[in-house]
Design an enzyme around this catalytic site. Structure first.
Site, PDB file in Angstrom:
ATOM      1  N   ASP A 237     -21.990   6.267   3.586  1.00 23.93           N
ATOM      2  CA  ASP A 237     -22.454   5.026   2.967  1.00 23.93           C
ATOM      3  C   ASP A 237     -22.165   4.926   1.474  1.00 23.93           C
ATOM      4  O   ASP A 237     -22.111   3.831   0.930  1.00 23.93           O
ATOM      5  CB  ASP A 237     -23.965   4.875   3.170  1.00 23.93           C
ATOM      6  CG  ASP A 237     -24.329   4.556   4.606  1.00 23.93           C
ATOM      7  OD1 ASP A 237     -23.442   4.092   5.347  1.00 23.93           O
ATOM      8  OD2 ASP A 237     -25.493   4.778   4.977  1.00 23.93           O
ATOM      9  N   ASP A 261     -24.185   2.474  -2.297  1.00 25.97           N
ATOM     10  CA  ASP A 261     -25.260   1.973  -1.436  1.00 25.97           C
ATOM     11  C   ASP A 261     -26.596   2.195  -2.136  1.00 25.97           C
ATOM     12  O   ASP A 261     -26.869   1.569  -3.144  1.00 25.97           O
ATOM     13  CB  ASP A 261     -25.187   2.655  -0.068  1.00 25.97           C
ATOM     14  CG  ASP A 261     -26.039   1.957   0.966  1.00 25.97           C
ATOM     15  OD1 ASP A 261     -26.240   0.745   0.863  1.00 25.97           O
ATOM     16  OD2 ASP A 261     -26.530   2.628   1.898  1.00 25.97           O
ATOM     17  N   ASP A 265     -31.851   7.434  -0.232  1.00 22.49           N
ATOM     18  CA  ASP A 265     -32.278   6.927   1.071  1.00 22.49           C
ATOM     19  C   ASP A 265     -33.036   8.030   1.802  1.00 22.49           C
ATOM     20  O   ASP A 265     -32.557   9.166   1.901  1.00 22.49           O
ATOM     21  CB  ASP A 265     -31.077   6.508   1.916  1.00 22.49           C
ATOM     22  CG  ASP A 265     -30.554   5.120   1.548  1.00 22.49           C
ATOM     23  OD1 ASP A 265     -30.992   4.579   0.519  1.00 22.49           O
ATOM     24  OD2 ASP A 265     -29.696   4.593   2.282  1.00 22.49           O
ATOM     25  N   ARG A 317     -35.817  -2.730  -4.724  1.00 24.74           N
ATOM     26  CA  ARG A 317     -36.072  -1.548  -3.897  1.00 24.74           C
ATOM     27  C   ARG A 317     -36.419  -0.314  -4.730  1.00 24.74           C
ATOM     28  O   ARG A 317     -35.686   0.642  -4.778  1.00 24.74           O
ATOM     29  CB  ARG A 317     -34.871  -1.250  -3.000  1.00 24.74           C
ATOM     30  CG  ARG A 317     -34.564  -2.347  -2.002  1.00 24.74           C
ATOM     31  CD  ARG A 317     -33.495  -1.911  -1.016  1.00 24.74           C
ATOM     32  NE  ARG A 317     -33.250  -2.950  -0.014  1.00 24.74           N
ATOM     33  CZ  ARG A 317     -32.423  -2.809   1.008  1.00 24.74           C
ATOM     34  NH1 ARG A 317     -31.755  -1.676   1.169  1.00 24.74           N
ATOM     35  NH2 ARG A 317     -32.257  -3.791   1.871  1.00 24.74           N
TER      36      ARG A 317
END
Length: 439
Positions: A237, A261, A265, A317
């Site tokens: 990613d 990205d 994560d 985010r």
């Protein structure tokens, strides 16, 4: 060493955290999930379940108590100018090690300093020291001894340090095996301009004092993930750090920016994670905790986000959450363009003692963003703001009922309020540590 085993990218598979014998497969066939990865997934799942805290508020309580202990005995304040004075340790993690001139002779002391849900993570404490002397990364299947890739695929615990300042450009995903510490203290180490770092079905990993930036998708190909296995990886990613089915991971004092990205994560049943003392800049989707609204097994996810500075050029985010329990405490949010904290699928988000400085845009004053749910649904999600400092019109929309069980006054420890945040986050990001001197 085992020959090629063809598998799909890491985002395509995991065991259910409820039933080991069942799979959650997305966009791929179970026949592509070989016996090696099945065993890794099963082991990782069992470890994650053991790491899960059935009473998460006891963890938040313990964390807040540690912050009180430091601040009640430390009157230092964050100034507007760069600090050039003697060492100051302004939060409980840093106070544990940073101002010791002999830190290089006792590197593994760091393992006693982790707070939050990753408490107990020891990385490579019980292993030998390994020094990265070669910044190259030319062969992802048979990495050269002396490189970072050679170290992280070893099965035994290792405490990994760096011989000198270096820039490491990864040719493919860096697959980090369990029981590793990546300790960048004493050198200026950049993981930059290449592929991402991946912690898949691994546990007990510490990433400390690194610059991680400008990472991008790798084309995929044969990649070694341990000394006795390699296989075909799909296109990655372009995250900074990706946790997939991982547990007991501590990411501390990293400076991260501008990856393709996400910066960090945490997905597919990962839990027992602390992200602390980081400095994050120049990025859109900063942190993703839980990748799918349909993957309810992420209810096991428990993450502490503490003492970080979310700085210039960030959009959204910080983090974006699904399903689990998230303690967002004593962070400094000085920049966002859309929103700071978002989520879907009834995550529990406890925001304590953060500073939120809203952007000038009147349409972006709201700190929180709830996705894919009507108000009738999200009004029952537990999103609480306690002691946060709201500036420039910032608004945190709370929801849900009580977020903790009944504590006595002696048991319940309130967080330090957001007015203390500039002090607690003063030294966020990768540090300039030199041997023989405090960091």
């Amino acid at each position: 060493m085992e020959g090629p085993t063809f598998i799909k990218p890491i985002h395509f598979f995991i065991f259910s955290v409820i039933c080991i014998s069942s799979f959650v497969i997305s966009e791929s066939s179970i026949t592509e999930f070989d016996e090696y990865w099945m065993n890794r997934a099963q082991e990782a799942q069992a470890i994650a379940r053991n790491a899960y805290r059935p009473d998460p508020h006891s963890v938040t309580n313990h964390f807040n108590k540690a912050v009180h202990k430091v601040l009640d005995s430390n009157s230092t304040r964050r100034g507007l100018r760069k600090y050039n004075g003697p060492c100051l340790a302004t939060n409980p993690i840093d106070r544990c090690w940073r101002c010791r001139a002999d830190w290089a002779n006792d590197r593994k002391r760091l393992t006693s300093c982790v707070k939050g849900f990753a408490a107990g993570t020891i990385g490579g404490k019980h292993g030998a020291f390994y020094v990265v002397t070669d910044p190259s990364d030319k062969d992802p299947v048979n990495p050269k001894k002396g490189t970072l890739r050679y170290a992280v695929i070893q099965k035994e615990p290792l405490w990994i340090t760096f011989a000198n300042d270096m820039i490491i450009t990864l040719c493919q995903e860096l697959m980090i095996y369990s029981n590793k510490t990546l300790d960048g203290r004493g050198a200026n180490v950049h993981i930059a301009n290449g592929a991402q770092m991946t912690i898949q079905f691994s546990h007990n990993v510490i990433i400390h004092n690194l610059h991680i930036h400008d990472l991008k998708p790798a084309s995929g190909g044969m990649v070694r993930d341990s000394t006795d296995h390699f296989g075909f990886r799909g296109v990655s990613d372009g995250d900074g750090i990706s946790l997939f089915g991982a547990s007991n991971v501590w990411i501390d004092h990293v400076s991260m920016s501008n990856c393709q990205d996400g910066l960090i994560d945490v997905i597919e049943g990962s839990t027992a994670v602390t992200i602390s003392n980081g400095h994050f800049t120049r990025h859109n989707d900063v942190m993703l905790f839980g990748a799918s609204d349909s993957y309810s097994n992420d209810q096991i996810m428990q993450i502490t986000v503490a003492f970080n500075h979310f700085g210039r050029g960030l959009v959204q985010r910080m983090p974006r959450c699904r399903w689990g329990f998230f303690h967002v405490v004593n962070n400094d949010y000085t920049h966002w363009l859309m929103y700071a904290i978002g989520g879907s699928k009834q995550p529990t988000i406890i925001s304590q003692g953060n500073r939120y400085i809203a952007p000038p845009n009147q349409a972006a004053k709201e700190i929180t963003k709830r996705d894919y749910a009507t108000e009738a649904e999200w009004k029952n999600w537990v999103w609480k703001s306690q002691g946060d400092l709201m500036q420039n019109g910032a608004v945190f929309t709370q929801s849900g009922g009580q977020n903790e069980r009944k504590y006595s006054k002696l048991q319940f420890i309130k967080s330090k309020p957001g007015t203390f945040v500039t002090r607690l986050t003063r030294f966020s990001g990768a540090l300039s540590c030199r041997v023989g001197k405090p960091c």
